[in-house]
Design an enzyme around this catalytic site. Sequence first.
Site, PDB file in Angstrom:
ATOM      1  N   TYR A  10       0.826  -1.205   0.000  1.00 28.76           N
ATOM      2  CA  TYR A  10       0.000   0.000   0.000  1.00 28.76           C
ATOM      3  C   TYR A  10       0.858   1.251   0.000  1.00 28.76           C
ATOM      4  O   TYR A  10       2.013   1.229   0.401  1.00 28.76           O
ATOM      5  CB  TYR A  10      -0.960  -0.018   1.199  1.00 28.76           C
ATOM      6  CG  TYR A  10      -1.955  -1.137   1.055  1.00 28.76           C
ATOM      7  CD1 TYR A  10      -3.081  -0.983   0.261  1.00 28.76           C
ATOM      8  CD2 TYR A  10      -1.727  -2.372   1.645  1.00 28.76           C
ATOM      9  CE1 TYR A  10      -3.979  -2.025   0.077  1.00 28.76           C
ATOM     10  CE2 TYR A  10      -2.616  -3.420   1.470  1.00 28.76           C
ATOM     11  CZ  TYR A  10      -3.743  -3.241   0.684  1.00 28.76           C
ATOM     12  OH  TYR A  10      -4.615  -4.277   0.493  1.00 28.76           O
ATOM     13  N   CYS A  11       0.263   2.322  -0.461  1.00 26.22           N
ATOM     14  CA  CYS A  11       0.927   3.611  -0.605  1.00 26.22           C
ATOM     15  C   CYS A  11       1.697   3.961   0.669  1.00 26.22           C
ATOM     16  O   CYS A  11       1.149   3.794   1.755  1.00 26.22           O
ATOM     17  CB  CYS A  11      -0.118   4.675  -0.909  1.00 26.22           C
ATOM     18  SG  CYS A  11       0.590   6.199  -1.496  1.00 26.22           S
ATOM     19  N   PRO A  12       2.931   4.380   0.546  1.00 30.03           N
ATOM     20  CA  PRO A  12       3.652   4.713  -0.682  1.00 30.03           C
ATOM     21  C   PRO A  12       4.502   3.569  -1.230  1.00 30.03           C
ATOM     22  O   PRO A  12       5.368   3.801  -2.065  1.00 30.03           O
ATOM     23  CB  PRO A  12       4.536   5.872  -0.245  1.00 30.03           C
ATOM     24  CG  PRO A  12       4.936   5.494   1.154  1.00 30.03           C
ATOM     25  CD  PRO A  12       3.699   4.808   1.732  1.00 30.03           C
ATOM     26  N   ASP A  37      -3.243  -1.313  -4.937  1.00 27.70           N
ATOM     27  CA  ASP A  37      -3.616  -0.100  -4.203  1.00 27.70           C
ATOM     28  C   ASP A  37      -4.113   0.949  -5.197  1.00 27.70           C
ATOM     29  O   ASP A  37      -3.346   1.458  -6.009  1.00 27.70           O
ATOM     30  CB  ASP A  37      -2.409   0.424  -3.429  1.00 27.70           C
ATOM     31  CG  ASP A  37      -2.730   1.648  -2.590  1.00 27.70           C
ATOM     32  OD1 ASP A  37      -3.923   1.994  -2.462  1.00 27.70           O
ATOM     33  OD2 ASP A  37      -1.789   2.261  -2.061  1.00 27.70           O
ATOM     34  N   ASP A  43      -1.173   8.459  -7.659  1.00 32.37           N
ATOM     35  CA  ASP A  43       0.111   8.919  -7.123  1.00 32.37           C
ATOM     36  C   ASP A  43       1.274   8.715  -8.091  1.00 32.37           C
ATOM     37  O   ASP A  43       2.114   9.604  -8.257  1.00 32.37           O
ATOM     38  CB  ASP A  43       0.435   8.201  -5.809  1.00 32.37           C
ATOM     39  CG  ASP A  43      -0.567   8.515  -4.712  1.00 32.37           C
ATOM     40  OD1 ASP A  43      -1.309   9.509  -4.849  1.00 32.37           O
ATOM     41  OD2 ASP A  43      -0.613   7.763  -3.724  1.00 32.37           O
TER      42      ASP A  43
END
Length: 73
Positions: A10-12, A37, A43
């Site tokens: 998951y981000c980042p 994600d 992003d």
Amino acid sequence: MVVVDARGSYCPGPLMEMIKTLKQVEVGEVVEVLSSDESSAKDIPEWVKKAGHELVEVKKEEDYWRIVVKKLK
């Protein structure tokens, strides 16, 4: 083409894995990021634009996103 399979991260995480990979490949090479994600689909393209690389494709697959980036510098 180099594939970064960041599904389950998951981000980042996916963005950071892609940046690390871009640093390792030659100019002109293509990196494909696979990410489950959804925020990666937003992003990563934003970062690619700011960093001066080429966003080749952002595609929603069945249960993940496929984001393809070409290193330009």
